[in-house]
Design an enzyme around this catalytic site. Structure first.
Site, PDB file in Angstrom:
ATOM      1  N   ALA A   1      39.424  22.187  14.910  1.00 53.38           N
ATOM      2  CA  ALA A   1      39.214  21.456  13.655  1.00 53.38           C
ATOM      3  C   ALA A   1      39.481  22.308  12.429  1.00 53.38           C
ATOM      4  O   ALA A   1      39.053  23.459  12.344  1.00 53.38           O
ATOM      5  CB  ALA A   1      37.804  20.874  13.558  1.00 53.38           C
ATOM      6  N   GLY A   2      40.213  21.709  11.482  1.00 56.99           N
ATOM      7  CA  GLY A   2      40.417  22.319  10.178  1.00 56.99           C
ATOM      8  C   GLY A   2      41.797  22.878   9.922  1.00 56.99           C
ATOM      9  O   GLY A   2      42.186  23.074   8.769  1.00 56.99           O
TER      10      GLY A   2
ATOM     11  N   THR B   1      45.560  16.487  13.963  1.00 52.86           N
ATOM     12  CA  THR B   1      46.007  15.957  12.677  1.00 52.86           C
ATOM     13  C   THR B   1      47.060  16.837  12.020  1.00 52.86           C
ATOM     14  O   THR B   1      47.993  16.324  11.379  1.00 52.86           O
ATOM     15  CB  THR B   1      44.805  15.785  11.730  1.00 52.86           C
ATOM     16  OG1 THR B   1      43.777  15.053  12.396  1.00 52.86           O
ATOM     17  CG2 THR B   1      45.201  15.036  10.470  1.00 52.86           C
TER      18      THR B   1
ATOM     19  N   LYS C   1      36.147  18.019  27.276  1.00 51.87           N
ATOM     20  CA  LYS C   1      35.757  18.535  25.968  1.00 51.87           C
ATOM     21  C   LYS C   1      34.590  17.694  25.450  1.00 51.87           C
ATOM     22  O   LYS C   1      34.720  16.492  25.229  1.00 51.87           O
ATOM     23  CB  LYS C   1      36.920  18.473  24.986  1.00 51.87           C
ATOM     24  CG  LYS C   1      36.545  19.003  23.604  1.00 51.87           C
ATOM     25  CD  LYS C   1      37.583  18.625  22.560  1.00 51.87           C
ATOM     26  CE  LYS C   1      37.047  18.929  21.171  1.00 51.87           C
ATOM     27  NZ  LYS C   1      37.858  18.321  20.106  1.00 51.87           N
TER      28      LYS C   1
ATOM     29  N   GLY D   1      40.042  17.100  10.654  1.00 47.40           N
ATOM     30  CA  GLY D   1      41.013  16.323   9.903  1.00 47.40           C
ATOM     31  C   GLY D   1      41.164  16.693   8.447  1.00 47.40           C
ATOM     32  O   GLY D   1      41.928  16.054   7.714  1.00 47.40           O
TER      33      GLY D   1
END
Length: 262
Positions: free
Chosen positions: A189-190, A212, A102, A163
């Site tokens: 993400a998010g 996260t 990645k 995050g």
């Protein structure tokens, strides 16, 4: 669903949930949460996590065996293409020739927003060197298509900042990227909670990567189980096809049932 597998770099997977290995209190919690999530692909920050770099320290490999999971080494913490390329070359050595990686090249330490110019340049080099590149990028459909065209095996646009837990803030951009792609689109993400994962899957994303959202939950193990269900239900809803929205028009399920005859 057993028959609904998705393909990344020539390999089929059952789970469309990809999970990170950071931010847990210890490797044991990481192991338990990942097991509960049902994920088959786990991403690891080579610069932060020991997978053999330090033989004196506890290794993630002792808890998340590479015989059971597909490792996805990432370049978290890299701000230049050269740093990212060096990091993934190291990962290939540590994981005995492993090519699936990645790529993320960050542009700003406060927002962790990607530097797409450096990302494109790094991707070109890595692909020439035989890496299978899954790439973190912005929600710009033009950049996403460019990364696909140069040979990235999966495009991973952000839904909101890394995050942040702010959820899917850009559904229309994501839809454009999905509609124009011939490789898997994985939201990266998010995501903050299970409903965010459902929305991403209902949009038609091929998968969701998160860390996260699970690790920072009050109960990471329970959240991991919730995310597994969210990915599955969102995917099934997408495949089922939702009803059309009817603005300002009701449509009762039983139009004549219960009506009093005069």
């Amino acid at each position: 669903m057993e028959s609904d597998k998705f393909l990344i770099a020539g390999k089929h997977y059952l789970s469309r949930l990809l999970v990170g290995t950071g931010k847990y209190k210890d490797f044991k919690e990481t192991q338990t949460a990942i097991s509960e999530s049902g994920a088959e692909i786990v991403t690891v920050a080579i610069r932060r996590t020991n997978i053999g770099q330090d033989i004196k320290e506890e290794s993630l490999l002792d808890f998340i065996p590479k015989e059971k999971y597909t490792y996805l080494p990432n370049t978290a913490g890299c701000y230049t293409k050269d740093d990212a390329i060096r990091t993934l070359r190291l990962a290939r050595e540590l994981l005995d020739g492993h090519n699936l990686v990645k790529l993320e090249v960050l542009g700003d330490p406060n927002t962790l927003y990607p530097n797409v110019v450096e990302t494109v340049e790094a991707a070109k080099v890595l692909i020439k060197e035989g890496f299978d590149v899954m790439v973190y990028t912005s929600d710009d459909p033009i950049i996403a298509k460019q990364l696909e065209d140069i040979g990235c095996c999966a495009i991973m646009p952000l839904a909101s900042l890394i995050g942040s837990g702010m959820g899917i803030l850009n559904p229309h951009n994501l839809e454009i990227i999905i509609d124009n792609a011939k490789v898997p689109i994985i939201v990266d993400a998010g995501v903050g909670t299970a409903s965010d994962a459902v929305i991403a899957m209902e949009l038609g994303c091929d998968g969701v990567l998160m860390n996260t959202a699970i690790a920072a939950a009050d109960n990471p193990i329970l959240m991991a189980a919730a995310m597994k269900k969210a990915i599955e239900s969102g995917r099934e809803a997408f495949l089922a096809g939702r009803m059309k929205k009817k603005f300002y028009q009701a449509d009762p399920s039983s139009p004549t049932s219960g009506r009093i005859k005069e």
